[in-house]
Structure formats: C-alpha cells, structure tokens
Design a protein around this motif. Structure first.
Motif, mmCIF file in Angstrom:
data_model
loop_
_atom_site.group_PDB
_atom_site.id
_atom_site.type_symbol
_atom_site.label_atom_id
_atom_site.label_comp_id
_atom_site.label_asym_id
_atom_site.label_seq_id
_atom_site.Cartn_x
_atom_site.Cartn_y
_atom_site.Cartn_z
ATOM 1 N N CYS A 1 27.795 42.287 41.665
ATOM 2 C CA CYS A 1 28.194 41.268 42.628
ATOM 3 C C CYS A 1 28.400 39.951 41.881
ATOM 4 O O CYS A 1 27.429 39.345 41.433
ATOM 5 C CB CYS A 1 27.115 41.101 43.709
ATOM 6 S SG CYS A 1 26.475 42.660 44.365
ATOM 7 N N GLN A 2 29.643 39.514 41.753
ATOM 8 C CA GLN A 2 29.948 38.298 41.020
ATOM 9 C C GLN A 2 30.473 37.234 41.963
ATOM 10 O O GLN A 2 31.216 37.525 42.902
ATOM 11 C CB GLN A 2 30.975 38.579 39.923
ATOM 12 C CG GLN A 2 30.440 39.466 38.810
ATOM 13 C CD GLN A 2 31.433 39.641 37.680
ATOM 14 O OE1 GLN A 2 32.617 39.373 37.853
ATOM 15 N NE2 GLN A 2 30.963 40.083 36.532
ATOM 16 N N GLU B 1 41.382 32.363 47.363
ATOM 17 C CA GLU B 1 41.471 32.316 45.903
ATOM 18 C C GLU B 1 41.082 30.947 45.348
ATOM 19 O O GLU B 1 40.388 30.858 44.331
ATOM 20 C CB GLU B 1 42.881 32.683 45.434
ATOM 21 C CG GLU B 1 43.240 34.148 45.629
ATOM 22 C CD GLU B 1 43.594 34.465 47.073
ATOM 23 O OE1 GLU B 1 43.759 33.507 47.862
ATOM 24 O OE2 GLU B 1 43.687 35.646 47.420
ATOM 25 N N TRP C 1 32.103 36.609 47.298
ATOM 26 C CA TRP C 1 31.567 37.461 46.231
ATOM 27 C C TRP C 1 32.535 38.608 45.971
ATOM 28 O O TRP C 1 33.106 39.167 46.905
ATOM 29 C CB TRP C 1 30.204 38.035 46.614
ATOM 30 C CG TRP C 1 29.192 37.018 47.014
ATOM 31 C CD1 TRP C 1 28.992 36.499 48.266
ATOM 32 C CD2 TRP C 1 28.233 36.381 46.165
ATOM 33 N NE1 TRP C 1 27.971 35.586 48.250
ATOM 34 C CE2 TRP C 1 27.487 35.491 46.973
ATOM 35 C CE3 TRP C 1 27.928 36.476 44.813
ATOM 36 C CZ2 TRP C 1 26.455 34.706 46.457
ATOM 37 C CZ3 TRP C 1 26.909 35.693 44.300
ATOM 38 C CH2 TRP C 1 26.184 34.826 45.121
ATOM 39 N N ASN C 2 32.682 38.956 44.715
ATOM 40 C CA ASN C 2 33.457 40.138 44.332
ATOM 41 C C ASN C 2 32.485 41.289 44.129
ATOM 42 O O ASN C 2 31.607 41.226 43.256
ATOM 43 C CB ASN C 2 34.259 39.875 43.059
ATOM 44 C CG ASN C 2 35.123 41.063 42.675
ATOM 45 O OD1 ASN C 2 35.619 41.771 43.542
ATOM 46 N ND2 ASN C 2 35.289 41.282 41.387
ATOM 47 N N SER D 1 40.773 45.432 46.374
ATOM 48 C CA SER D 1 39.569 44.742 45.928
ATOM 49 C C SER D 1 38.626 44.620 47.106
ATOM 50 O O SER D 1 39.044 44.715 48.265
ATOM 51 C CB SER D 1 39.901 43.356 45.376
ATOM 52 O OG SER D 1 40.450 42.543 46.397
ATOM 53 N N LEU E 1 32.696 34.639 43.515
ATOM 54 C CA LEU E 1 34.141 34.460 43.548
ATOM 55 C C LEU E 1 34.517 32.991 43.761
ATOM 56 O O LEU E 1 35.269 32.412 42.977
ATOM 57 C CB LEU E 1 34.752 35.326 44.662
ATOM 58 C CG LEU E 1 36.251 35.186 44.909
ATOM 59 C CD1 LEU E 1 37.039 35.693 43.711
ATOM 60 C CD2 LEU E 1 36.656 35.961 46.176
ATOM 61 N N LYS E 2 33.998 32.372 44.819
ATOM 62 C CA LYS E 2 34.334 30.991 45.133
ATOM 63 C C LYS E 2 33.341 30.458 46.157
ATOM 64 O O LYS E 2 32.789 31.213 46.959
ATOM 65 C CB LYS E 2 35.762 30.901 45.684
ATOM 66 C CG LYS E 2 36.282 29.493 45.915
ATOM 67 C CD LYS E 2 36.444 28.734 44.611
ATOM 68 C CE LYS E 2 37.548 29.315 43.755
ATOM 69 N NZ LYS E 2 37.805 28.476 42.557
ATOM 70 N N ASN F 1 35.813 42.123 48.678
ATOM 71 C CA ASN F 1 35.140 40.830 48.674
ATOM 72 C C ASN F 1 34.195 40.735 49.863
ATOM 73 O O ASN F 1 34.516 41.202 50.956
ATOM 74 C CB ASN F 1 36.149 39.682 48.741
ATOM 75 C CG ASN F 1 37.053 39.628 47.527
ATOM 76 O OD1 ASN F 1 36.651 39.991 46.426
ATOM 77 N ND2 ASN F 1 38.285 39.187 47.707
ATOM 78 N N PRO G 1 40.046 31.808 37.597
ATOM 79 C CA PRO G 1 38.712 32.058 38.162
ATOM 80 C C PRO G 1 37.653 31.221 37.482
ATOM 81 O O PRO G 1 37.784 30.864 36.303
ATOM 82 C CB PRO G 1 38.494 33.562 37.897
ATOM 83 C CG PRO G 1 39.388 33.876 36.740
ATOM 84 C CD PRO G 1 40.579 32.975 36.891
#
Length: 500
Positions: free
Chosen positions: A152-153, A193, A489-490, A474, A155-156, A476, A244
């Motif tokens: 879990c990374q 994004e 989160w990605n 993808s 994202l923004k 999210n 990113p």
C-alpha cells in the motif's frame, strides 16, 4: 493523560532502594496461568495500580496478556523438550543394553553407533520441527509491518477542507474524479492524479454528510445536516498529470502521529476554483439531519437516510417523494443501494440494519437483521450476493443474501468501524477505524494488510470513510478523516493476494 497511582506512588518510589527502583522500571514477564502468585479475587489491573509506570492501565494489561501468551508458548515448548530428552535418554539406555548383549563391546562403535546416531538424528529433527511450529505463532504476532509499504503506497493527499471530511466517493463516468463531503458545508471535486481541487459545491446550509455520483451522468447527490439532499450537475476539466511524489523515505508504521497539531495539514488549501451554489433538485421531506443518500440502479430514483428514523425514496426527475421507509427505532446512520438490483439496505443506531426489496413494484418487503450489539455504522452490498455490515461494537460481519440468518464471516477488531467499502473486482473490504487505522480483509475474514500510518503519512484523527477505484487496471483506495484531509493509496492487489 493521568498517571495511575497519583501522589502516593511518588512518595513510595522515593523511599525505594535504587536497585529496587531500577527493577520496577524493567520489563518482567509474569506467569499468567499460575494461581499462587495472584490472590483470588484480585484482577491484573488491581495488581498494577501500585506500580510506578507511565503506561495507561489498558495498555499495560494488553502487554501482560501478550507476554503471558509468549510465556505459555515457551513453557509448553520447554515441557516438550524435557519429554524428548527423557525419550532420548531412554532410547540410549536401551541401545546401550542391546549393544552389550549382542556384541559385548563399546555401544558407540560399529553398527550400534550407526543405529543410535540415526535415531538421535530423527529425534533432533523432531525437536527442531516442534520448536519451529511452537514459535511460529509467536513470531507471526511480531511480524514487521514494513511489508505494508510495498503493498500500500501513498498516492496523493487532498487538502483544502476547513473541517472534517465525513464521506468520499469516485465518479463512475469520465472524467474520473474524487469527491469529498465535509462538515465545512461544502463538497469538493479533486483531480486524483494531481491532488488539485477542481470544483466546489456550496449549496448546503449545513454539514455535507455524504456524496454519491450518478452511474451514467455528471451529477452528484449530497446529503446534509440542513435536512435536505441536493442533486447537482458538474463539469470539470482535468489538469495535466504531475510526476508522482517520492514516498521512498522510511517511516515507522507504529509511531504515534499525535505530536502534530490536530488542525495542522500539509500543503495549501485549494486556490480559487469554480463554485456551484444552486442545486438541480432539492429533496426536502425529512424532519432531521440527512446523514446519507444513494442512487438506485439506473439513476432514476434516490434513497435518503435521516436522523428522523426514516428513509425516503424520491423520483429524480420530479423530486417527488415516492415512499417513506419506517421501522427503525433510532436514528439512521447510513444507506446503500445494490449495484444491479432494486435493493436498499439501511443501518441504524438501534443495532440493526434492514433490507428493503423494491424489485416487485407491488410488494415492498423488508427484512430486519440483528447481528450487532451496538450502532451499525454502515452496511453495503457487494457485486455478488453479499452484504457487509460494520458497527461500533468493533465487528464487521459478512452476510449471504440468500440466507441471512447468521453471518458467514465475522471480523473482530480493536476499534469502532465507520463507513466501510468493498472493492468490486477483488471483493476486498476496507475498514476505517476510530483509532486512525485502516485495515484490509477478504470476504472470509482474513486480514490482508494495514495501511501505513506515521508522522509522515496517514490520518491524524479518526478515519470516517473509504472508497475504491479500480479503473484502468489499477486499484486505488481513498480514505478520509476528521483531520480535514483525504488520502489516496495505490494497492498492489497481486502482491496482497500473494501475501495471503
């Protein structure tokens, strides 16, 4: 936070011998299954009140329980080790006797030595296997959570609201944007994004409690504390994507982030953005706060849930009230519609959730489900024939629509659960908690991951809602909280399922 023991503990510790005082601060493992060291009728909390410690009593109890489990595991391992040693000694004695009777020589030589070493090797392997099996449960309890960063990374982060964010959702039509509903009386649309705010809706006179998007048109449905629900149209243009952010910096998932001010947020709020102030339709039939609203399949009708203990069904085109759904004994907390069928589920503070069936126009059946012991904060449909309910009783239950007498899975957590969401493709449940954590489970109740949280990322106050977006191959996950921000989160689904 007050410290147990008050002023009496200070005078007691001052009179202690320095060596004894150091021992009081050291960590000691106490035997939890012994009745000799703990007098009858005395609880663990009573035993700890006189000890000099800065830890809260509940945390100390949890630590003692955990170390007690560890001690019991090693105690069982020690007993098995003793039994294996006795077995080895008995085998060696028999082998020694057999060697003297048959060969009359040294039992450590020749064929007897080979037989003894083979038996000893088997016992040694058995001992190693037993040790690994016995300690695997302990080791799994202390697995490092650093793997969750790869699963879990960040994202923004979406920062701009002036008060807590109650709800969020993702549009189902192009362009795909994120919507947030806040206690600051506004709803905002964001570029996923870039994190840039694209549009503000300011038509409500109260807290905006939920936001849902039309299945085929660029329309949004918001519910508010001003006792109304609004339907409004939007037009947005996505900005050019940005590179990113760098999220490779190490962080400690277990580090408390309370050192930051509650009102402090990273980044700046949205600049001047287009603002919509007039609704296309206003739904006004409730006598209390409208806490949630959703579109029925097809988008021609909507359902609203209110603190007046009722849910209302409206025609979108005419704003006409079609039906009032009554029966709950206390305020409603959430409502949700099935993605492909005319089904509605409402949840309430009366510890129940109700399933309303509008598939037959002449018969509107209702089923009441009493699987929780506290407020049901949300109940949602999955793409299949399941309903997932979350509650302040710290449990999440998975139900089968074909047989809802009892749940098919129960997830027990350590904190109250707020508005949950289930991914459409992989059917992964995202649980937002009062304790600022977000956890992922599968439909069978198996925990998959926990989103990272530290002083560098994650929410600083309770997490109110989660929402999935599985467009463009993808996955999210979006979360929002009362710290005035939403986070994207990605989620690495293949790696997540492989970890399972």
């Amino acid at each position: 936070m007050p410290v147990e023991g008050g002023s009496s503990s200070g005078s007691t510790s001052a009179a202690r011998h320095p060596k004894q005082k150091r021992k009081a601060h050291s960590l000691s493992i106490r035997r939890t299954n012994s009745t000799e060291e703990r007098p009858s009728g005395v609880h663990r909390g009573d035993m700890l009140e006189g000890q000099d410690s800065k830890l809260p009593l509940t945390l100390r109890n949890n630590l003692l329980d955990l170390f007690g489990q560890i001690e019991r595991e090693f105690e069982n391992l020690y007993i098995e080790n003793l039994e294996l040693r006795r077995e080895i000694e008995s085998l060696n004695e028999r082998l020694t006797g057999d060697g003297q009777a048959v060969e009359g020589g040294d039992p450590t030589k020749g064929a007897l030595k080979t037989k003894a070493s083979h038996s000893t090797s088997q016992l040694s392997q058995k001992l190693k296997t037993t040790y690994k099996a016995s300690t695997s449960k302990i080791v799994s309890s202390f697995k490092a959570t650093t793997g969750s960063r790869a699963l879990c990374q960040l994202l923004k982060e979406y920062v701009g609201h002036r008060d807590g964010i109650w709800d969020l959702g993702v549009t189902r039509t192009q362009p795909v944007v994120l919507g947030t509903a806040s206690a600051d009386h506004s709803a905002l649309l964001w570029s996923i994004e870039t994190g840039k705010c694209l549009l503000r809706y300011a038509g409500h006179a109260g807290s905006v409690n939920s936001i849902k998007f039309h299945p085929t048109e660029q329309m949004a449905l918001t519910a508010s504390g001003d006792q109304t629900a609004h339907i409004w149209r939007y037009m947005v243009q996505l900005p050019a994507p940005q590179p990113p952010p760098d999220v490779s910096a190490p962080c400690d998932d277990d580090q408390d982030s309370s050192d930051r001010e509650e009102g402090e947020v990273d980044g700046e709020g949205p600049c001047e953005v287009p603002t919509v102030r007039v609704a296309t339709a206003t739904l006004k039939s409730h006598q209390g706060v409208v806490i949630a609203a959703d579109w029925l399949v097809g988008g021609r009708q909507v359902v609203t849930a209110s603190w007046d203990r009722a849910a209302n069904l409206y025609e979108v085109e005419t704003s006409e009230l079609v039906n009032t759904l009554t029966g709950h004994d206390q305020e409603l907390t959430h409502c949700c519609t099935h993605p492909t069928q005319r089904l509605v589920v409402t949840s309430s503070r009366d510890t129940t959730f109700r399933l309303w069936d509008f598939r037959d126009p002449s018969i509107h059946s209702v089923n009441v489900f009493q699987g929780h012991t506290d407020t049901v904060t949300s109940a949602v449909f999955t793409v299949g024939d399941n309903v997932v309910s979350g509650s302040d009783d710290r449990t999440v239950k998975v139900w089968d629509l074909k047989n809802m007498r009892s749940p098919i899975a129960t997830i027990r957590t350590d904190s109250a659960v707020n508005r949950i969401s289930v991914s459409a493709n992989q059917r992964i449940i995202a649980l937002p908690h009062d304790n600022r954590q977000v956890r992922l489970f599968d439909m069978s109740g198996v925990r998959l991951a926990r989103l990272p949280r530290s002083n560098r990322m994650g929410h600083r106050r309770m997490v109110c809602c989660t929402a999935w977006n599985e467009e463009n191959q993808s996955c999210n996950l979006f979360t929002c909280g009362f710290d005035r921000q939403a986070i994207g989160w990605n989620i690495n689904i293949p790696a997540l399922l492989q970890e399972k």
